[in-house]
Design a protein around this motif. Structure first.
Motif, PDB file in Angstrom:
ATOM      1  N   ASP A 194      25.339  63.124  49.794  1.00  0.00           N
ATOM      2  CA  ASP A 194      25.256  63.126  48.332  1.00  0.00           C
ATOM      3  C   ASP A 194      23.809  63.201  47.860  1.00  0.00           C
ATOM      4  OD1 ASP A 194      27.969  63.041  48.010  1.00  0.00           O
ATOM      5  OD2 ASP A 194      28.054  60.867  47.665  1.00  0.00           O
ATOM      6  N   GLU A 223      22.735  66.780  48.190  1.00  0.00           N
ATOM      7  CA  GLU A 223      23.412  67.664  47.250  1.00  0.00           C
ATOM      8  C   GLU A 223      23.018  67.396  45.798  1.00  0.00           C
ATOM      9  OE1 GLU A 223      27.539  67.194  48.209  1.00  0.00           O
ATOM     10  OE2 GLU A 223      27.400  68.538  49.933  1.00  0.00           O
ATOM     11  N   ASN A 224      22.636  66.159  45.477  1.00  0.00           N
ATOM     12  CA  ASN A 224      22.265  65.809  44.108  1.00  0.00           C
ATOM     13  C   ASN A 224      20.755  65.758  43.908  1.00  0.00           C
ATOM     14  OD1 ASN A 224      24.965  65.527  43.408  1.00  0.00           O
ATOM     15  ND2 ASN A 224      24.995  63.388  44.047  1.00  0.00           N
ATOM     16  N   GLY A 229      27.985  59.786  54.078  1.00  0.00           N
ATOM     17  CA  GLY A 229      28.412  60.373  52.814  1.00  0.00           C
ATOM     18  C   GLY A 229      27.354  60.214  51.741  1.00  0.00           C
ATOM     19  N   ARG A 230      26.691  59.045  51.714  1.00  0.00           N
ATOM     20  CA  ARG A 230      25.608  58.829  50.749  1.00  0.00           C
ATOM     21  C   ARG A 230      24.421  59.732  51.030  1.00  0.00           C
ATOM     22  NH1 ARG A 230      26.443  52.757  51.580  1.00  0.00           N
ATOM     23  NH2 ARG A 230      28.014  52.267  50.021  1.00  0.00           N
ATOM     24  N   TYR A 245      20.179  67.604  56.418  1.00  0.00           N
ATOM     25  CA  TYR A 245      21.479  67.788  55.780  1.00  0.00           C
ATOM     26  C   TYR A 245      22.532  68.184  56.811  1.00  0.00           C
ATOM     27  CZ  TYR A 245      24.954  69.740  52.570  1.00  0.00           C
ATOM     28  OH  TYR A 245      26.109  70.025  51.891  1.00  0.00           O
ATOM     29  N   ARG A 266      20.954  59.543  41.903  1.00  0.00           N
ATOM     30  CA  ARG A 266      22.245  58.865  41.944  1.00  0.00           C
ATOM     31  C   ARG A 266      22.950  59.053  40.620  1.00  0.00           C
ATOM     32  NH1 ARG A 266      22.502  53.046  44.052  1.00  0.00           N
ATOM     33  NH2 ARG A 266      24.637  53.685  44.106  1.00  0.00           N
ATOM     34  N   ARG A 267      24.234  59.123  40.686  1.00  0.00           N
ATOM     35  CA  ARG A 267      25.032  59.234  39.479  1.00  0.00           C
ATOM     36  C   ARG A 267      25.021  57.893  38.770  1.00  0.00           C
ATOM     37  NH1 ARG A 267      31.279  59.346  39.359  1.00  0.00           N
ATOM     38  NH2 ARG A 267      30.810  58.146  41.188  1.00  0.00           N
TER      39      ARG A 267
END
Length: 76
Positions: A56, A59-60, A52-53, A6, A64-65
């Motif tokens: 994400d 962090e998620n 950025g992915r 990260y 995936r959203r």
């Protein structure tokens, strides 16, 4: 999860973000007979999206959203 940590991903994202800022001032320049050509903006933006992915994903929790919103089946 990706093989990059990260903290490494955040550092790379910041580096590419700084490169985008530097690139916006000009594509090439010359000092004392030496010339520098900067990386194309498309490549910089591609690398920013990549890191950025990865950020994400950390962090998620790797989820995936969902891009689907308000899907309603209709009988005809």
């Amino acid at each position: 999860m990706p093989r990059i940590t990260y903290e490494e991903a955040k550092a790379k994202y910041k580096m590419w973000n700084d490169a985008e800022d530097a690139r916006s001032t000009g594509a090439a320049y010359s000092i004392a007979g030496r010339s520098i050509t900067r990386i194309p903006m498309e490549e910089i933006q591609m690398m920013k999206r990549k890191y950025g992915r990865i950020i994400d994903a950390y962090e998620n929790g790797g989820k995936r959203r969902s891009r689907t919103s308000g899907f309603y089946p209709v009988d005809r």
